[in-house]
Each structure stands twice: as C-alpha cells, then as structure tokens.
Write a protein that holds these residues in place. Structure first.
Motif, PDB file in Angstrom:
ATOM      1  N   VAL A 211       0.850  -1.183   0.000  1.00  0.00           N
ATOM      2  CA  VAL A 211       0.000   0.000   0.000  1.00  0.00           C
ATOM      3  C   VAL A 211       0.889   1.237   0.000  1.00  0.00           C
ATOM      4  N   GLY A 212       0.618   2.183  -0.891  1.00  0.00           N
ATOM      5  CA  GLY A 212       1.429   3.366  -1.047  1.00  0.00           C
ATOM      6  C   GLY A 212       2.401   3.279  -2.203  1.00  0.00           C
ATOM      7  N   SER A 234      -3.953   2.126  -3.013  1.00  0.00           N
ATOM      8  CA  SER A 234      -4.648   2.701  -1.857  1.00  0.00           C
ATOM      9  C   SER A 234      -4.977   1.655  -0.793  1.00  0.00           C
ATOM     10  N   ALA A 235      -5.237   0.418  -1.230  1.00  0.00           N
ATOM     11  CA  ALA A 235      -5.565  -0.666  -0.297  1.00  0.00           C
ATOM     12  C   ALA A 235      -5.448  -1.988  -1.041  1.00  0.00           C
ATOM     13  N   ARG A 238      -9.433  -5.423  -0.983  1.00  0.00           N
ATOM     14  CA  ARG A 238     -10.633  -4.626  -0.735  1.00  0.00           C
ATOM     15  C   ARG A 238     -11.867  -5.430  -1.120  1.00  0.00           C
ATOM     16  N   GLN A 248      -7.202  -1.750  -4.591  1.00  0.00           N
ATOM     17  CA  GLN A 248      -7.759  -0.404  -4.749  1.00  0.00           C
ATOM     18  C   GLN A 248      -6.619   0.571  -5.034  1.00  0.00           C
ATOM     19  N   THR A 249      -6.825   1.449  -6.017  1.00  0.00           N
ATOM     20  CA  THR A 249      -5.819   2.464  -6.364  1.00  0.00           C
ATOM     21  C   THR A 249      -6.492   3.808  -6.562  1.00  0.00           C
ATOM     22  N   ASP A 250      -5.663   4.846  -6.704  1.00  0.00           N
ATOM     23  CA  ASP A 250      -6.195   6.147  -7.102  1.00  0.00           C
ATOM     24  C   ASP A 250      -5.764   6.484  -8.528  1.00  0.00           C
ATOM     25  N   ILE A 286     -11.248   6.602  -7.012  1.00  0.00           N
ATOM     26  CA  ILE A 286     -11.146   5.253  -6.455  1.00  0.00           C
ATOM     27  C   ILE A 286     -11.380   4.253  -7.582  1.00  0.00           C
TER      28      ILE A 286
END
Length: 518
Positions: A211-212, A234-235, A238, A248-250, A286
C-alpha cells in the motif's frame, strides 16, 4: 433479502461501475474533449519529519527523485491492446438512399429508428424495406498480451454478448479475436488472435505489492489508445462483495480502461483494471483491479478447458457482527455465519448446522465472512477439507468432501415456508414474543431437530425485526426444543444485556439480538 433482521449488508448510495464504454457514449463524450480533458499537474510533498529532520529545508523535486514512468511505458506499452466489439442487429434496408441516411443518423445519435410518416415504428413494415442483420459497434475496452503466440487477457464484461471482437495492437495492426473463455464471476476473459512474435507482459507478485506503492495503468479510456495514468495502491484485498478481493488504487480509470493492465514500478502486471467507485458515472479517485495471481489462475483454466471449475459445500452464509460475536462468546468478530445448509450437500453430510460460525477452512483462517466462498471456490472438487466451527460456545472440528459449483444461471428451487402450527401458544412478555410448539411432521418437513414457531411479535421482538412465522432455534447459545423450554431459557437471561436468538425464516437463519424489557 429485504427483511431487516436478515440483511447481511448495509444499503449504501455507492455505485460500483464496470469500466466499459459503449461507442455511442464515447461519441457523445468525444464532442467535449477540450473541456473534459484539461491537463492537471500532480505534486508530491516531502515526508513528515520530527526533531532535527523537521527543520531541514525541503529538498527539490530532482533531489526527491519523483518517479519517471517513461521507461515503463516503453517496456510494457507494446503489449497493451485496444478491444472493440460488435453485435448484429435487425435493421430495415430501404431502397431510398436518403431514408437510409436518416435511419443511420437516428440510430447513431438517438438509439431509435426514424419516425415514419405513416406512423409505423417497427423496422421492415414499409413495402420498400427488407430485414437484414447488420454489425453494429457495441463497446470498447482494453487488454494485454500474455504470450507471444497471441493469447490475451481482458475483462469478461468487455466481450460479453459480442458477436465479433477486434483487437488493435500498439503498431496499429488489427486482428479478429476468438473468445477462448470468459468467467463472469471473476470478470476475467481470455482471447486468442492469429499472430506470433508478439510482445508479452510479465506477471508480478501481488504478495509483494505494498500500500502506497506507485503503479500505472495503460488502456483506451473513451477509445483513446495507449493512454497512461499513474497513482498509488490505496488498499489491498478490498471487499466489494465480489468473489475477488480487489486492489484499490487512485489511478485514473475511465470507461474503456476495462481489461487493461495495472503495472508496478518493475514493469510487471499486478492487476486487471475492472471497476470504479462513482456517484457520477465517471472517475472519482477510487479504482479497483483484479489481482493478477487470482486472474492468472482463472486464465489457466480458461485456456485449458474453456471454463472454470470451483468447489462448493452447500451453505448460505452471512457476516458475524461485533455485537453477535460478543453475545456468543467469540473472541473477535470473525468467521462466516452459517445461515442455511442445503439438504444433501457436503456441509449437510458433514453435520454443519444453521447458526454455526466457520472459523477455519482446510487449515486457513476465515477472518471475514466472504473469505469462505473464496477458499471453497479455490478447492478442487472431490478434495477432503477440514472445517473448524464455533457452535454454542465451543469449537468443533468437521470434515467434508468438496463438491463442484454449478455453472452460472443454475438455480435451485426454494423450499416452502413452515406450515402454520395449531399448537397452543406461549407468551413471553419480556421479549414481546408469543411462540408455539412444532409438530413432529413439521420438524421432519423443515429438517430441524427442535425449535418453536413465532405466532406474534411486538415490543422488543418487533423492533428487532421478528414476525409471525419465524422459527426460533436457540436462545443465548442453548438449543430450544419446545415452547416450555423456550420460556425457561428466557427466564434465566440477564435482562440488562441483549440476548441472542438464532432465528430461521424460510430457508435461512440469522442471529438476532433483542434487548429485553426490564
């Protein structure tokens, strides 16, 4: 189910959208590209520090080493493809060229046939027109090459219902593709084109994904080929209610990105971009990708057999809430609550009961309720598996033989609700319940050993969602065999705390917490 006490998920206003796009929508959106695709700049601030580090002057962008994705794009970009699909529709062919042009105009921009002067709206009703099948563009998406001999991966929803699939490579060559197989449950599809010597992607290790971490997506949003967007993870794992735990990403994902690769900084594919969270229908920051390890296992089965084989044990499950866990004496809110057991299923033969909480399957922990179908689905049918369940305050070990999950669309007929009981009713005022015994014939029909039937519910019971016809199988972790026993169990409860009841309605059971009247 609509009933309050049987609901296992909260209703929300979120919209989980598949990132596919119809060509009609793409045409409309394309008219406003200037305003919609304004350039944006992303910046990254220095990390927070403490002590002496906090007083150091912030380094320049060059010193911070901001990521440069150019090499990654050059490396992976040639293996990313654009996918167009067509379907055949019945249209009326007229001898009048002007009429043909008008018909095409209305179909393209309004999706309806041109109104006829004589009031006839159905195609083919005029004397000078005849019916014919015409290919029509139906959608666009993305995909990526996984082997040099022409195998590709994409989303199942990209090719769903398509009668023709066209793949355009990075070098602008186009091929008709064959759908080797598609699995709607995980939204993974495998295609094949007749070509060799193609550039192919490398798969990454999802377990190493952090994550990150920076990731990029390459695809065809709004049918714009070879579009690159970037962001961070992002996670992981999920849960959106699907069979697959998503990444999950942005990263900006828009209609047309479906099926494209999510790529890490080592140039490896770690996911297939599939869904977005949106209230507007467009990207809102998201996005979700199918982990490539899960997708890869599905793709291997599709390539070898054209379908996916999954295990099943024959249970209906639900979430274990914190309140229910506390009332049952579970150390934490984990596991999968068994709401119903299919008659004759592996779970039924192994002795699994409604109200059991499955905490481990085949040696693996069941932390969340939807971990269980994923673990069972990944188990080969015919295999033996050990289950650990929590039942009425104690742990119990069971063994079963996993069966094969039916193909999608196969539905089993539901059983009738419990017949009305003619026995004398017992009123339990502290819970607002009136219950009655079940006859031996009713118990045999319902395949239960005990339980009582609710004949009336008000006060605390009504607030908890109980109603006439519900069956109560246990009270405070103790089985109920009769209305008299139910009255005795309720008489021993602590009225200052909520009491748990295992309640069955129709096919399924659920724990219900009732706060007694003092």
């Amino acid at each position: 189910m609509p009933d309050r006490f049987l609901s296992s998920r909260r209703t929300t206003s979120r919209r989980w959208l598949l990132a596919g796009v119809s060509l009609a929508a793409a045409t409309t959106i394309g008219l406003s590209l200037t305003s919609h695709f304004s350039a944006t700049a992303q910046s990254s601030g220095p990390p927070m520090g403490t002590g002496q580090a906090a007083a150091v002057t912030a380094p320049s962008a060059a010193q911070r080493g901001l990521p440069d994705f150019a090499d990654l794009v050059e490396q992976v970009g040639p293996a990313v493809v654009n996918i167009r699909t067509t379907t055949k529709t019945q249209v009326a062919r007229s001898d009048n060229p002007a009429d043909e042009e008008m018909q095409e105009f209305f179909r393209r921009f309004f999706g309806v046939p041109v109104p006829r002067p004589d009031g006839q709206q159905r195609r083919g009703q005029t004397p000078d027109a005849e019916e014919q099948e015409t290919p029509r563009p139906s959608g666009v998406g993305s995909g990526f090459i996984v082997s040099s001999d022409g195998y590709l991966m994409t989303n199942a929803h990209v090719v769903d219902g398509a009668q023709e699939v066209i793949v355009r490579l990075n070098d602008k060559r186009e091929f008709k593709a064959r759908v080797v197989g598609a699995d709607k449950r995980t939204d993974v599809a495998v295609l094949k084109i007749d070509a060799t010597g193609l550039p192919a992607v490398r798969f990454g290790n999802v377990d190493r994904l952090r994550v990150g971490e920076w990731v990029i997506a390459i695809g065809s949003p709004f049918d714009l080929d070879n579009t690159v967007t970037a962001g961070i993870v992002s996670a992981k794992a999920r849960d959106t209610g699907d069979l697959v735990p998503f990444i999950q990403t942005d990263v900006a994902i828009n209609p047309g990105n479906s099926g494209g690769p999510l790529i890490n900084m080592r140039g490896e594919v770690v996911g297939i971009n599939s869904q977005i969270y949106s209230r507007s229908g467009g990207y809102m920051g998201i996005s979700f990708a199918i982990p490539i390890d899960e997708a890869g296992r599905i793709a291997e089965q599709l390539r070898s057999t054209g379908r996916v084989v999954r295990g099943r044990i024959g249970v209906q499950i639900g979430e274990v809430t914190r309140e229910v866990a506390e009332s049952l004496g579970l150390p934490k809110a984990s596991g999968a609550l068994v709401r119903g057991v299919e008659s004759g299923s592996p779970a039924d033969k192994a002795g699994l009961e409604a109200g059991d909480i499955v905490t481990r399957f085949d040696g693996k922990p069941v932390d969340k309720w939807n971990d269980l179908p994923r673990l069972v689905g990944a188990t080969k049918p015919g295999s033996k598996a050990a289950l650990q369940v929590f039942r009425r305050g104690a742990t119990k070990d069971l063994t079963l033989v996993v069966a094969e999950l039916e193909p999608e669309g196969t539905a089993k007929a539901s059983k009738p609700d419990a017949p009305s009981s003619a026995e004398a009713a017992t009123s339990i005022g502290v819970l607002g319940l009136t219950v009655a015994d079940l006859s031996d014939a009713q118990r045999r029909q319902l395949k239960i050993k005990g339980g009582v039937r609710v004949t009336a519910a008000d006060g605390p019971a009504a607030k908890a969602g109980l109603r006439e016809g519900d069956l109560i199988l246990s009270v405070a972790n103790s089985e109920v065999g009769s209305a008299r026993q139910f009255e005795q169990l309720v008489g021993r409860i602590d009225r200052s705390k909520p009491v748990n009841l295992l309640v069955r309605r129709g096919e399924w059971a659920q724990y219900v917490l009732i706060r007694p009247e003092r």
